[in-house]
Scaffold this active site. Structure first.
Site, PDB file in Angstrom:
ATOM      1  N   ASP A   1     -10.726   1.798  -3.236  1.00 36.08           N
ATOM      2  CA  ASP A   1     -11.258   1.508  -1.905  1.00 36.08           C
ATOM      3  C   ASP A   1     -12.779   1.457  -1.924  1.00 36.08           C
ATOM      4  OD1 ASP A   1      -8.885   1.207  -0.641  1.00 36.08           O
ATOM      5  OD2 ASP A   1      -8.896   3.132   0.405  1.00 36.08           O
TER       6      ASP A   1
ATOM      7  N   ASP B   1       0.837  -1.210   0.000  1.00 34.24           N
ATOM      8  CA  ASP B   1       0.000   0.000   0.000  1.00 34.24           C
ATOM      9  C   ASP B   1       0.866   1.251   0.000  1.00 34.24           C
ATOM     10  OD1 ASP B   1      -2.321   1.514   0.118  1.00 34.24           O
ATOM     11  OD2 ASP B   1      -3.171   0.381   1.785  1.00 34.24           O
TER      12      ASP B   1
HETATM   13  C1  GLA Z   1      -5.747   1.736   2.234  1.00 37.45           C
HETATM   14  C2  GLA Z   1      -6.149   0.562   1.347  1.00 37.45           C
HETATM   15  C3  GLA Z   1      -7.215  -0.242   2.018  1.00 37.45           C
HETATM   16  C4  GLA Z   1      -6.708  -0.742   3.366  1.00 37.45           C
HETATM   17  C5  GLA Z   1      -6.249   0.441   4.208  1.00 37.45           C
HETATM   18  C6  GLA Z   1      -5.565  -0.028   5.466  1.00 37.45           C
HETATM   19  O1  GLA Z   1      -6.782   2.651   2.328  1.00 37.45           O
HETATM   20  O2  GLA Z   1      -6.573   1.019   0.098  1.00 37.45           O
HETATM   21  O3  GLA Z   1      -7.596  -1.334   1.213  1.00 37.45           O
HETATM   22  O4  GLA Z   1      -5.648  -1.625   3.139  1.00 37.45           O
HETATM   23  O5  GLA Z   1      -5.345   1.274   3.507  1.00 37.45           O
HETATM   24  O6  GLA Z   1      -5.139   1.030   6.227  1.00 37.45           O
END
Ligand code: GLA
Length: 750
Positions: free
Chosen positions: A541, A471
């Site tokens: 997301d 990420d």
């Molecule tokens: C980001 C990712 C999510 C999740 C969060 C965790 O927003 O896109 O899928 O992994 O971080 O903090």
């Protein structure tokens, strides 16, 4: 031979069955552009396409001469491809042709990801050397044509052949001059949770651009643009695509001049960029991928999909079936312990899910998002046996194990920050701007990359980890690295991304069996530069099925389905609060790499059976869905946006799955049809409807249908029975499963 050189007119012809790219050395040695578009005969002489003799801009200042490497200060006033500040402070540049060479295959670009070939006959490359003597500068332009793709790959390298340093202020990967401006500009723009909305606007006089100065390609604009004729559709008409194999700051721009010619350029964003070239040093641009289609946007996307899936993606996961994951993020957020995770994993395994992915919250003291990034060791309160202990238990259940990391970041409340606060990006004399309570590590520094490689290779080496979700949740502010001299701070952003690539390169080499998925708060770094390392990305997301129709449709303009991770999540949806049927959520996620992001232990008996059915369906069609050819049929960005449809067909057209979606229901709609594409008109297909139903639409479509009828008449997607819309509700989806029947070849109808 796809590349020929006609020495009388000094014309290069890069050619295959689908496209021609013509370059001419103009009379004064400037490199001119003649044509990129439909394929032209190999034997033709095309020197005349450059129009009047070109001996420089004298008396023709600002004339719309089509150029391959436009530079400032010598009579071309449009946006340049290359700007170099010389020792005396001047920037005028006029590189002239010196020599060329043609060779089989395609060279790699040092330090940067790029497309590749597996055998020399897959592509041929033209390398052209230009030189500007007063600046002591050499420019090498690379043009690769693939044997059977409508694609030209371009990149450039500039070298200082003098004795004094030079400063590169702009080095585009490609510029493309087109003779008219009767185009619509198409780009993918949006925001967090709303990535890749398709924006279409008329080209106008002046310049129009998209780009990023955030340190990543970003949620706001994808490093892709297309031009299409106003009449171009998914299946017909001309279109060009420009896509950049790069994950940092980019610029993609179209400029229309006073003669209605169009210049396109794409590359590293010159804003905030400069690069000192010491004597004998060379700077390499990232690669730009240019596609031409005369068969609509569908063929344009198809060219990108095939190239990016098969010749940009690499390693064992390029071709391997991607596992169906359960990700615990939306089920637990930070609030979990080992028994809870094992409960989720056990339930997931019972459904047929293949991999458990432990998301954020497993390390340091990470119970919320303001601590512990950088401390990549397990929180023993949550995981008493560490990552290794959990991973082994997950494996014992029959699932593989994956883990979330965010290597480029550090929390102020962390051991890493306490030990190395000097590794954080920022200007020492200014406050650092925090984003999501975190700072960015200075990936331009070797010791930072080395440290992360040490920590992460230790993690991956100790536990049976099969998948990594990498990420990157904030963009860069106060760009500055103390490791760079004052006059080299313009190199920071590019060096940052080179550091990211290096870390990815080392980890993917050391752990070739691990499937990496890239992520940046969803699609904030969903770009071609990531694909060689991470063949799939967390698309957004936003897991709401209705939103995902738009996001996945937009993303598919450039990226293959095998790159788009798509999860079925719980309702009410966590991003929109919307309640969509479980079958609809699955029918959307099937057109991506399927996963689940909910608590499977909390499913009702009925939903559990439905999910089992979804997973069985996906497994039975996985190869088709992950590796077939996508055809977009009905756009959620057109009309009232109430419908969407697409299909994926196998390369031999023997199988296909069609998805049709209706956002809001309407009473008494009247009959409606959906024409398919990509089938064999001479073949009969057995059509079944998923989920199976007794309704008029299902009944009317089920059975044997000719490919000709399916493409020229269509499937019924709403019946003329006024009762058909009752009790159906909103957010509905239907899948049609098509399978060619043996020995039922039909005669094509005239
Ligand atoms: C980001 C990712 C999510 C999740 C969060 C965790 O927003 O896109 O899928 O992994 O971080 O903090």
């Amino acid at each position: 031979m796809p590349i020929t050189f006609e020495s009388t007119s000094r014309t290069f012809h890069l050619r295959n069955e689908q496209v021609s790219y013509l370059i001419r050395v103009l009379e004064n040695g400037t490199l001119g552009h003649l044509h990129f578009g439909g394929s032209l005969a190999e034997s033709g002489s095309y020197g005349r396409l450059s129009g009047r003799e070109f001996l420089g801009f004298a008396n023709r200042l600002g004339a719309p001469v089509a150029l391959e490497c436009p530079t400032p200060g010598t009579g071309d006033y449009r946006v340049p491809a290359l700007v170099v500040e010389q020792q005396d402070g001047s920037t005028a540049l006029d590189p002239r042709f010196v020599s060329h060479r043609v060779f089989g295959g395609k060279p790699a670009i040092p330090g940067l990801p790029s497309t590749y070939v597996q055998s020399y006959d897959e592509a041929e490359t033209l390398e052209i050397l230009l030189a500007d003597t007063p600046a002591s500068l050499e420019v090498r332009l690379f043009f690769t044509i693939f044997a059977d793709r409508p694609v030209i790959a371009r990149s450039a390298r500039v070298r200082n052949v003098g004795t004094e340093p030079l400063t590169v202020e702009c080095a585009m990967s490609a510029a493309l001059d087109l003779p008219d401006s009767d185009w619509d500009l198409v780009h993918l723009s949006g925001a967090w949770a709303r990535e890749c909305e398709v924006r279409t606007r008329r080209l106008e006089a002046g310049s129009q651009s998209i780009g990023s100065v955030r340190g990543a390609s970003g949620h706001q604009h994808n490093p892709f643009l297309a031009l299409k004729r106003p009449s171009t559709t998914e299946e017909s008409g001309e279109a060009y695509g420009l896509s950049l194999v790069y994950s940092g700051n980019f610029l993609a721009e179209a400029e229309v001049d006073q003669y209605q010619t169009t210049r396109l350029r794409i590359g590293i964003n010159p804003e905030g960029f400069s690069w000192t070239l010491e004597p004998a040093a060379e700077f390499c641009t990232p690669e730009a991928i240019l596609v031409y289609s005369d068969a609509g946007m569908g063929a344009l996307s198809d060219a990108y999909h095939g190239l990016y899936r098969d010749r940009l993606g690499r390693g064992v996961w390029r071709d391997a079936p991607r596992p169906i994951v359960i990700n615990n993020w939306e089920a637990t957020y930070f609030d979990f312990d080992e028994p809870r995770l094992l409960e989720i994993a056990t339930a997931a395994h019972g459904l047929g899910i293949e991999m458990f992915v432990l998301d954020d919250g497993w390390f340091g003291r990470r119970d919320n998002d303001d601590t512990s990034l950088g401390d990549w060791t397990a929180n023993r309160d949550k995981l008493p046996g560490g990552v290794e202990g959990l991973a082994r238990q997950i494996e014992a259940l029959g699932l593989r194990f994956g883990i979330w990391i965010e290597p480029e970041m550090v929390s102020q409340r962390s051991q890493l920050y306490a030990d190395h606060s000097d590794w954080v990006v920022g200007v020492p004399t200014r406050p650092r701007t925090e984003g999501r309570n975190q700072f960015v590590l200075d990936m331009s520094r070797r010791e930072v990359v080395d440290h992360l490689y040490g920590v992460l290779s230790d993690l991956l080496g100790r536990a049976p980890i099969s998948y990594v979700k990498w990420d990157m949740n904030r963009t860069i502010t106060e760009p500055f690295s103390p490791s760079l001299a004052a006059d080299r701070q313009g190199e920071f952003f590019h060096r940052y991304i080179l550091g990211v690539y290096e870390l990815y390169e080392r980890l993917t080499r050391a752990f070739p069996q691990v499937l990496f998925e890239s992520c940046a708060g969803g699609g904030g770094r969903f770009d071609p530069g990531m694909l060689p390392f991470a063949p799939q990305a967390w698309t957004s997301d936003d897991t709401d099925a209705v939103e995902r129709l738009r996001i996945q449709w937009g993303t598919s303009l450039c990226y293959p389905v095998s790159a788009m991770a798509a999860h079925v999540s719980a309702v009410p949806n966590h991003q929109t609060g919307r309640l969509t049927p479980l079958a609809t959520r699955a029918a959307v996620a099937f057109f991506g790499v399927l996963g689940y992001e909910l608590d499977p232990a909390a499913l009702s008996d009925e939903d559990r059976e439905s999910v089992k059915g979804q997973i069985a369906f996906y497994k039975a069609h996985r190869d088709l869905l992950q590796r077939g050819r996508l055809a977009r049929l009905r756009s959620p960005f057109e009309g009232d946006g109430n419908e969407a449809a697409w299909l994926i067909a196998s390369p031999d057209s023997r199988r296909a799955v069609v998805g049709h979606y209706r956002v809001l229901n309407r009473p008494n709609r009247g009959p409606a049809r959906l024409r398919l594409r990509g089938l064999d008109p001479k073949t009969s297909y057995r059509v079944s409807v998923w989920p199976a139903g007794e309704d008029p639409v299902s009944t009317a479509n089920t059975g044997l249908r000719g490919g000709d009828e399916l493409m020229r008449v269509g499937l019924l997607v709403a019946s003329d029975d006024p009762d058909d819309s009752r009790n159906v509700g909103d957010f509905t989806a239907r899948l049609f499963d098509l399978e060619a029947q043996e020995a039922t070849h039909r005669r094509a109808r005239a």
